[in-house]
Design an enzyme around this catalytic site. Structure first.
Site, mmCIF file in Angstrom:
data_model
loop_
_atom_site.group_PDB
_atom_site.id
_atom_site.type_symbol
_atom_site.label_atom_id
_atom_site.label_comp_id
_atom_site.label_asym_id
_atom_site.label_seq_id
_atom_site.Cartn_x
_atom_site.Cartn_y
_atom_site.Cartn_z
ATOM 1 N N GLN A 69 -14.048 2.603 2.784
ATOM 2 C CA GLN A 69 -13.590 2.103 1.477
ATOM 3 C C GLN A 69 -13.398 3.302 0.561
ATOM 4 O OE1 GLN A 69 -16.147 -0.715 -0.581
ATOM 5 N NE2 GLN A 69 -14.546 -1.182 -2.090
ATOM 6 N N HIS B 292 -10.336 -5.062 -1.708
ATOM 7 C CA HIS B 292 -8.952 -5.237 -1.243
ATOM 8 C C HIS B 292 -8.932 -5.513 0.244
ATOM 9 C CE1 HIS B 292 -9.872 -0.903 -1.151
ATOM 10 N NE2 HIS B 292 -9.011 -0.784 -0.152
ATOM 11 N N ASN C 111 -12.542 -3.030 4.103
ATOM 12 C CA ASN C 111 -13.542 -1.971 4.204
ATOM 13 C C ASN C 111 -14.548 -2.101 3.067
ATOM 14 O OD1 ASN C 111 -11.847 -0.987 6.248
ATOM 15 N ND2 ASN C 111 -10.743 0.327 4.819
ATOM 16 N N HIS D 121 -6.483 -5.330 3.557
ATOM 17 C CA HIS D 121 -5.261 -4.749 4.112
ATOM 18 C C HIS D 121 -4.609 -5.742 5.070
ATOM 19 C CE1 HIS D 121 -6.058 -0.419 3.081
ATOM 20 N NE2 HIS D 121 -7.312 -0.810 3.112
ATOM 21 N N ASP E 156 0.870 -1.178 0.000
ATOM 22 C CA ASP E 156 0.000 0.000 0.000
ATOM 23 C C ASP E 156 0.905 1.225 0.000
ATOM 24 O OD1 ASP E 156 -3.112 0.756 1.400
ATOM 25 O OD2 ASP E 156 -1.575 2.273 1.097
ATOM 26 N N ILE E 157 0.629 2.151 -0.920
ATOM 27 C CA ILE E 157 1.505 3.311 -1.085
ATOM 28 C C ILE E 157 1.561 4.155 0.196
ATOM 29 C CG2 ILE E 157 -0.096 5.033 -2.054
ATOM 30 C CD1 ILE E 157 3.284 3.952 -3.626
#
Ligand code: ZN
Length: 138
Positions: free
Chosen positions: A92, A98, A85, A100, A28-29
């Site tokens: 979300q 996705h 989420n 996490h 995740d960025i």
């Protein structure tokens, strides 16, 4: 095309840590904590709420090994939170499902969750009514 679908097609680069025909896992960025990873299905689904059982198998079967690899990557990682989420109200922000994986270094690291304790507001009847309202939806 959708942002995460573009990541799957390598039209947008990502720091991929695991990939096969079913899923792609990449950093995740935001890196909420170091090693923060997203796992996404290769088949576009808006959220977990659109998964059938096959979609669920295709994604969740890999979660434990991805989590173990993350944990094994750094001896400072003491635990991992799994978070998904669904819906804007649930935070979300990208509408391709996705999951996490958030490595935890200490209770004072950069991630937290608040669980309220509301048991005192519930009676056995209220729990029964609530459980019934859900279990009749299957
Ligand atoms: Zn998508």
């Amino acid at each position: 095309m959708h942002f995460f679908c573009k990541i799957i097609n390598n039209e947008i680069p990502s720091y991929t840590i695991f990939e096969n025909d079913d899923v792609k896992a990449f950093l995740d960025i935001s890196q909420t904590t170091p090693g923060h990873t997203l796992v996404i299905p290769k088949k576009h689904r808006d959220s977990l709420l659109s998964f059938d059982r096959e979609d669920a198998r295709n994604v969740f079967q890999y979660i434990p090994e991805i989590a173990r690899a993350i944990k094994a990557s750094n001896t400072d990682i003491k635990g991992i939170n799994l978070l998904n989420n669904n819906g804007e109200v649930a935070y979300q922000s990208v509408f391709h499902a996705h999951i996490h994986l958030i490595p935890r270094y200490s209770e004072q690291d950069d991630f937290s969750i608040h669980f309220s304790e509301n048991q005192s507001h519930y009676t056995p009847e209220k729990y029964e009514e609530l459980a019934k309202s859900i279990k009749t939806q299957f």
